[in-house]
Design an enzyme around this catalytic site. Structure first.
Site, PDB file in Angstrom:
ATOM      1  N   GLY A  58      26.053   5.532  -2.133  1.00  0.00           N
ATOM      2  CA  GLY A  58      26.973   5.281  -2.885  1.00  0.00           C
ATOM      3  C   GLY A  58      27.894   3.965  -2.748  1.00  0.00           C
ATOM      4  CG  ASP A  85      36.226  -4.615 -12.722  1.00  0.00           C
ATOM      5  OD1 ASP A  85      35.722  -3.671 -13.090  1.00  0.00           O
ATOM      6  OD2 ASP A  85      37.492  -4.846 -12.686  1.00  0.00           O
ATOM      7  N   GLY A  86      35.038  -4.324  -9.738  1.00  0.00           N
ATOM      8  CA  GLY A  86      35.485  -4.101  -8.500  1.00  0.00           C
ATOM      9  C   GLY A  86      34.259  -4.523  -7.315  1.00  0.00           C
ATOM     10  CG  ASN A 112      36.247  -0.771 -15.760  1.00  0.00           C
ATOM     11  OD1 ASN A 112      36.649  -1.280 -14.736  1.00  0.00           O
ATOM     12  ND2 ASN A 112      35.573   0.379 -15.414  1.00  0.00           N
ATOM     13  CD1 TRP A 115      40.319  -0.503  -7.495  1.00  0.00           C
ATOM     14  CD2 TRP A 115      38.199  -1.177  -6.978  1.00  0.00           C
ATOM     15  NE1 TRP A 115      40.531  -1.805  -6.476  1.00  0.00           N
ATOM     16  CE2 TRP A 115      39.165  -1.778  -6.186  1.00  0.00           C
ATOM     17  CE3 TRP A 115      37.069  -0.990  -6.781  1.00  0.00           C
ATOM     18  CZ2 TRP A 115      38.506  -2.897  -5.390  1.00  0.00           C
ATOM     19  CZ3 TRP A 115      36.351  -2.111  -5.649  1.00  0.00           C
ATOM     20  CH2 TRP A 115      37.102  -2.959  -5.218  1.00  0.00           C
ATOM     21  CD  GLU A 118      37.343   6.072  -5.789  1.00  0.00           C
ATOM     22  OE1 GLU A 118      37.949   7.214  -5.854  1.00  0.00           O
ATOM     23  OE2 GLU A 118      36.197   5.787  -4.987  1.00  0.00           O
TER      24      GLU A 118
HETATM   25  C1  LIG Z   1      31.777   0.375   0.256  1.00  0.00           C
HETATM   26  C2  LIG Z   1      32.337   1.121  -0.671  1.00  0.00           C
HETATM   27  N1  LIG Z   1      33.633   1.221  -1.052  1.00  0.00           N
HETATM   28  C3  LIG Z   1      34.305   2.141  -1.561  1.00  0.00           C
HETATM   29  C4  LIG Z   1      33.770   3.104  -2.268  1.00  0.00           C
HETATM   30  C5  LIG Z   1      34.344   4.049  -3.234  1.00  0.00           C
HETATM   31  N2  LIG Z   1      34.229   3.620  -4.581  1.00  0.00           N
HETATM   32  C6  LIG Z   1      33.319   4.140  -5.533  1.00  0.00           C
HETATM   33  S1  LIG Z   1      33.171   4.004  -6.872  1.00  0.00           S
HETATM   34  C7  LIG Z   1      34.784   2.756  -6.768  1.00  0.00           C
HETATM   35  C8  LIG Z   1      35.108   1.854  -7.691  1.00  0.00           C
HETATM   36  C9  LIG Z   1      34.350   0.946  -8.413  1.00  0.00           C
HETATM   37  O1  LIG Z   1      35.085   0.102  -9.167  1.00  0.00           O
HETATM   38  P1  LIG Z   1      34.035  -0.815 -10.087  1.00  0.00           P
HETATM   39  O2  LIG Z   1      33.051  -1.384  -9.336  1.00  0.00           O
HETATM   40  O3  LIG Z   1      34.930  -1.776 -10.871  1.00  0.00           O
HETATM   41  O4  LIG Z   1      33.390   0.044 -10.989  1.00  0.00           O
HETATM   42  P2  LIG Z   1      33.737   1.001 -12.298  1.00  0.00           P
HETATM   43  O5  LIG Z   1      33.946   2.366 -11.477  1.00  0.00           O
HETATM   44  O6  LIG Z   1      35.099   0.489 -12.565  1.00  0.00           O
HETATM   45  O7  LIG Z   1      32.718   1.177 -13.157  1.00  0.00           O
HETATM   46  C10 LIG Z   1      35.054   2.700  -5.204  1.00  0.00           C
HETATM   47  C11 LIG Z   1      35.989   1.891  -4.761  1.00  0.00           C
HETATM   48  C12 LIG Z   1      32.125   2.835  -2.312  1.00  0.00           C
HETATM   49  N3  LIG Z   1      31.285   3.791  -2.823  1.00  0.00           N
HETATM   50  N4  LIG Z   1      31.745   2.232  -1.455  1.00  0.00           N
HETATM   51 MG   LIG Z   2      35.625  -1.475 -12.941  1.00  0.00          MG
END
Ligand SMILES: Cc1ncc(C[n+]2csc(CCOP(=O)(O)OP(=O)(O)O)c2C)c(N)n1
Ligand SMILES: [Mg+2]
Length: 201
Positions: A58, A85-86, A112, A115, A118
């Protein structure tokens, strides 16, 4: 504001446009955000091995650098890294690696502004009490240009196909910053919380 066709971009429209625009030889790397998780079974993997994913590890931030590695291993294939984007913000400095070594992948940032995975939990399980859910992104197309890569930005569904085709053939590392509907969020683990609902009653 009246909705315009193709704006804001819905995930299903994005995946459909990517399927239509990307060549048969495309290899994909994925990330762990909610849009990438949905994209996993929406792309076409016509010349295996063509899907590289962090799966149960993940890892947000995996996809872009993984794509650079895949491209080094298979320089004649089209390599597409899908990211949120995160996740892209965690690893955007690797654009410098791609430029320095001429590793020409196409990174699709599904932007979008949050995060999303989340934020969806906070909406569905915590009554929309959002804490740290939004991501203050720089314009990733401009960031790409500053690194010496090619940057593209898309806001309307009808522009996805031509822009992605231009990115595939631009001859440089390419970043395509696609702005999708920030309200199209899905929490996919509602079922896992049923036992907690019962315990609370
Ligand atoms: C290294 C790491 N940090 C935190 C997480 C927890 N996490 C899972 S999904 C997510 C949000 C990701 O946001 P984004 O990349 O913008 O994708 P979106 O969900 O908006 O499509 C996070 C922080 C993780 N899986 N791996
Ligand atoms: Mg995002």
């Amino acid at each position: 504001v009246a909705a315009r066709p193709g704006h804001p971009i819905q995930p299903a429209a994005l995946y459909g446009a990517l399927r239509a625009a990307l060549p048969r030889d495309a290899m994909f790397t994925m990330d762990a955000g909610t849009l990438c998780l949905q994209a996993t079974d929406q792309m076409l993997y016509r010349q295996p091995p063509a899907l590289f994913t962090p799966l149960d590890f993940g890892l947000v931030g995996f996809s872009y650098a993984a794509g650079l590695g895949v491209k080094l291993a298979c320089p004649d294939r089209t390599v597409v890294s899908l990211m949120g984007d995160g996740g892209f913000g965690m690893t955007a400095s690797e654009i410098g690696t791609a430029v320095a070594h001429g590793i020409n992948t196409v990174c699709i940032v599904m932007n979008n502004g949050c995060w999303g995975a989340e934020k969806a939990y906070q909406r569905d399980f915590f009554d929309g009490r959002y804490i740290g859910a939004d991501v203050p992104n720089p314009p990733y197309d401009k960031l790409a240009e500053l690194y010496g890569a090619c940057g593209f930005r898309v806001d309307k569904a009808e522009d996805i196909g031509p822009t992605v085709s231009a990115a595939v053939s631009c001859g440089k590392p390419a970043i395509v910053d696609i702005h999708v509907d920030p309200n199209a969020l899905y929490s996919f683990r509602r079922d896992s919380f049923k036992h907690r609902d019962k315990a609370a009653k």
